[in-house]
Design a protein around this motif. Structure first.
Motif, PDB file in Angstrom:
ATOM      1  N   GLU A 270      41.161  72.861  20.292  1.00  0.00           N
ATOM      2  CA  GLU A 270      41.856  71.910  19.411  1.00  0.00           C
ATOM      3  C   GLU A 270      40.976  71.548  18.215  1.00  0.00           C
ATOM      4  O   GLU A 270      41.448  71.477  17.079  1.00  0.00           O
ATOM      5  CB  GLU A 270      42.241  70.658  20.200  1.00  0.00           C
ATOM      6  N   SER A 274      41.677  72.548  14.117  1.00  0.00           N
ATOM      7  CA  SER A 274      41.798  71.479  13.115  1.00  0.00           C
ATOM      8  C   SER A 274      40.805  71.656  11.968  1.00  0.00           C
ATOM      9  O   SER A 274      40.914  70.978  10.943  1.00  0.00           O
ATOM     10  CB  SER A 274      41.585  70.117  13.781  1.00  0.00           C
ATOM     11  N   GLN A 294      48.095  72.479  24.495  1.00  0.00           N
ATOM     12  CA  GLN A 294      49.375  72.090  23.899  1.00  0.00           C
ATOM     13  C   GLN A 294      49.430  72.718  22.515  1.00  0.00           C
ATOM     14  O   GLN A 294      48.623  72.363  21.654  1.00  0.00           O
ATOM     15  CB  GLN A 294      49.444  70.567  23.761  1.00  0.00           C
ATOM     16  N   LEU A 295      50.341  73.632  22.313  1.00  0.00           N
ATOM     17  CA  LEU A 295      50.402  74.300  21.020  1.00  0.00           C
ATOM     18  C   LEU A 295      51.755  74.025  20.361  1.00  0.00           C
ATOM     19  O   LEU A 295      52.800  74.324  20.924  1.00  0.00           O
ATOM     20  CB  LEU A 295      50.214  75.806  21.194  1.00  0.00           C
ATOM     21  N   SER A 296      51.722  73.447  19.175  1.00  0.00           N
ATOM     22  CA  SER A 296      52.945  73.194  18.425  1.00  0.00           C
ATOM     23  C   SER A 296      53.075  74.273  17.359  1.00  0.00           C
ATOM     24  O   SER A 296      52.237  74.369  16.464  1.00  0.00           O
ATOM     25  CB  SER A 296      52.860  71.817  17.762  1.00  0.00           C
ATOM     26  N   PRO A 297      54.133  75.086  17.424  1.00  0.00           N
ATOM     27  CA  PRO A 297      54.290  76.134  16.405  1.00  0.00           C
ATOM     28  C   PRO A 297      54.282  75.558  14.981  1.00  0.00           C
ATOM     29  O   PRO A 297      53.680  76.140  14.083  1.00  0.00           O
ATOM     30  CB  PRO A 297      55.645  76.767  16.745  1.00  0.00           C
ATOM     31  N   LEU A 298      54.906  74.389  14.802  1.00  0.00           N
ATOM     32  CA  LEU A 298      54.950  73.812  13.460  1.00  0.00           C
ATOM     33  C   LEU A 298      53.568  73.316  13.017  1.00  0.00           C
ATOM     34  O   LEU A 298      53.076  73.692  11.955  1.00  0.00           O
ATOM     35  CB  LEU A 298      55.961  72.662  13.408  1.00  0.00           C
ATOM     36  N   HIS A 299      52.931  72.505  13.883  1.00  0.00           N
ATOM     37  CA  HIS A 299      51.690  71.848  13.436  1.00  0.00           C
ATOM     38  C   HIS A 299      50.464  72.753  13.518  1.00  0.00           C
ATOM     39  O   HIS A 299      49.535  72.600  12.731  1.00  0.00           O
ATOM     40  CB  HIS A 299      51.460  70.569  14.230  1.00  0.00           C
ATOM     41  N   HIS A 300      50.476  73.675  14.476  1.00  0.00           N
ATOM     42  CA  HIS A 300      49.277  74.502  14.648  1.00  0.00           C
ATOM     43  C   HIS A 300      49.361  75.856  13.948  1.00  0.00           C
ATOM     44  O   HIS A 300      48.348  76.511  13.748  1.00  0.00           O
ATOM     45  CB  HIS A 300      48.988  74.740  16.134  1.00  0.00           C
ATOM     46  N   ASP A 303      52.522  74.957   9.594  1.00  0.00           N
ATOM     47  CA  ASP A 303      52.005  74.022   8.578  1.00  0.00           C
ATOM     48  C   ASP A 303      50.672  74.495   7.979  1.00  0.00           C
ATOM     49  O   ASP A 303      50.513  74.499   6.759  1.00  0.00           O
ATOM     50  CB  ASP A 303      51.835  72.613   9.167  1.00  0.00           C
TER      51      ASP A 303
END
Ligand SMILES: [Zn+2]
Ligand SMILES: [Zn+2]
Length: 369
Positions: A270, A274, A294-300, A303
Motif C-alpha cells: 500500500e 501511494s 484491498q485493491l480498488s481498480p479506480l483508486h489504485h 486514477d
C-alpha cells in the motif's frame, strides 16, 4: 566407479527443523535433457516457510527440494548441443517448446509443462521432469545430480565464477528480468520495499542501470547491507514523514517512477503504490502465503494510471544480458554483499536456521560438500 555404483544424494526435510541427506538411484535422461552435477543450490523458500512450518508450494515436498542452481554438465544424449564439462546455469522447470511462454521467450515458470492445472501436480514442473525422464531422482536442485531440459540451460562464460552465476535465479536474476520487463533505465527513481533476497536482487539491478534507488527498510542487518551495496537513500517506513521524504528525492516531487515490493504484504504494498507517480509502474516480486491486499481498480489503477506487474523467474529473452550484467565488476561486488552465507549441503540445517533468523542476505548451499 561403474555405472551401477553411481548414486544420487538428495536433501530432504522430513519434518520442520530437521534435514536428512538420503541416497537415491542415479538420474536417467531421455533426449532433450542433460544431467548436471550441481555445485551451488541457492536457498529460496526452503530456508523459511518449508524449514519452519513445512509450508510447500505445489512443486516441492519433504523429499523434493530446491529449484535454483549452477553446475557442470556430466551426461547428455547423442545430438545434444551441450557436452560433458560445460558449466551451466539451470533455469527452473521443464520446457515444452510449444506454448506461449516458450515461443515468446518468456519465463519457463509459465510454460505449460510446468502448469499443475494442465499437467496435474505429479506431472508439472520438476516432478514432471523426473516423470518424463522416468528417473528416480534429479528433478530438483538440492541433489548432487540434477536433470534439466537443455532449453533451460545457459552456458557460463569461462571467466564467470559459479558464485556469481548462481545469482541468476531468484535474487539478481528475478530483479534483472522484472526490470527489463518494466524498462527501468538511467535517471529513473526506483523505490524498493520489503528487503529480502529478491528485493536485494532488484537493488543490484537498479544500481547497475544507474537508476536512483530509495529503499524502505527496517531490519538493521539489511539496512547495513544496503549501505554496503551503495544505496544512499534508506527510509524507515514507520516514520510519519516517510512519503514526503520519498517525494523529496523524486523529480518535481512527483513520486517514484517504479516501485518494487519484495515483502508480499499489504504494509509495504500500500505504501509503495501511494508513492508512485502518475503513469508509473508497480512491481510485485514478493509473495507471502495467505496475504491479501484491498485493491480498488479506480483508486489504485485508473486514477494514478499505474501499471501493475509481477513475474516469477527470468524470461529467456533476458538471459544473455543477465549474464553480461553478472560479468560486470560492480554487479559482482554487490553480489558479494548480497551472498552473506555459504554452507556445504551436509550442514543445510545451519543454513536454514540462518535464513529463518533474517540476519542474512542470499544463502548458498554447496551440494557436493
Ligand atoms: Zn512451454
Ligand atoms: Zn527461488
Amino acid at each position: 566407479m561403474t555405472l551401477e555404483q553411481r548414486k544420487n544424494i538428495v536433501l530432504t526435510i522430513p519434518e520442520p527443523g530437521k534435514f536428512k541427506l538420503v541416497e537415491r538411484p542415479f538420474p536417467t535422461i531421455t533426449s532433450g535433457y542433460a544431467i548436471i552435477k550441481t555445485e551451488i543450490a541457492p536457498v529460496c523458500l526452503e530456508g523459511s516457510r518449508i524449514w519452519s512450518s513445512h509450508d510447500f508450494e505445489f512443486h516441492d515436498d519433504p523429499t523434493h527440494l530446491g529449484h535454483e542452481g549452477v553446475g557442470t554438465v556430466i551426461e547428455v544424449m547423442p545430438g545434444s548441443n551441450f557436452a560433458a564439462g560445460d558449466r551451466v546455469i539451470v533455469f527452473q522447470g521443464d520446457h515444452c517448446g510449444r506454448c506461449h511462454a516458450c515461443t515468446s521467450a518468456l519465463s519457463p515458470t509459465y510454460c505449460d509443462a510446468n502448469d499443475p492445472d494442465i499437467q496435474g501436480i505429479e506431472g508439472a514442473a520438476m516432478r514432471g521432469i523426473e516423470k518424463r525422464n522416468q528417473s528416480a531422482s534429479g528433478g530438483f536442485a538440492m541433489e548432487r545430480y540434477r536433470i534439466a531440459p537443455e532449453a533451460n540451460l545457459v552456458g557460463i562464460p569461462d571467466e564467470l565464477e559459479f558464485r556469481y552465476a548462481a545469482a541468476a535465479n531468484c535474487s539478481f536474476g528475478v530483479g534483472f528480468s522484472n526490470q527489463e520487463a518494466m524498462d527501468v533505465k538511467a535517471g529513473d527513481t526506483v523505490l524498493i520495499g520489503g528487503i529480502g533476497f529478491i528485493a536485494l536482487g532488484h537493488v543490484i539491478s537498479a544500481l547497475y542501470r544507474n537508476a536512483r534507488v530509495i529503499a524502505l527498510a527496517r531490519n538493521p542487518y539489511r539496512v547495513d547491507m544496503l549501505r554496503r551495496m551503495g544505496v544512499e537513500h534508506i527510509i524507515d517506513p514507520d516514520e510519519p514523514d516517510w512519503l514526503e521524504r520519498v517525494k523529496d528525492l523524486t523529480f518535481n516531487r512527483q513520486g517514484a517512477d517504479v516501485a518494487v515490493d519484495g515483502s508480499g504484504v499489504a504494509y509495504y504494498q500500500e505504501k509503495l503504490m501511494s508513492a508512485v507517480r502518475k503513469y508509473g509502474k508497480v512491481n510485485f516480486s514478493g509473495h507471502t502465503p495467505g496475504a491479501k491486499i484491498q485493491l480498488s481498480p479506480l483508486h489504485h489503477v485508473i486514477d494514478p494510471a499505474h501499471t501493475i506487474m509481477g513475474q516469477h523467474d527470468v524470461r529467456s529473452l533476458d538471459r544473455e544480458y543477465l549474464i553480461r550484467a553478472l560479468l560486470d565488476s560492480q554487479v559482482q561486488r554487490m553480489v558479494d554483499v548480497m551472498v552473506t552465507h555459504e554452507f556445504p549441503m551436509s550442514r543445510a540445517g545451519e543454513a536454514f536456521d540462518v535464513q529463518v533468523s533474517k540476519q542474512c542476505g542470499k544463502i548458498y548451499l554447496w551440494t557436493q560438500e
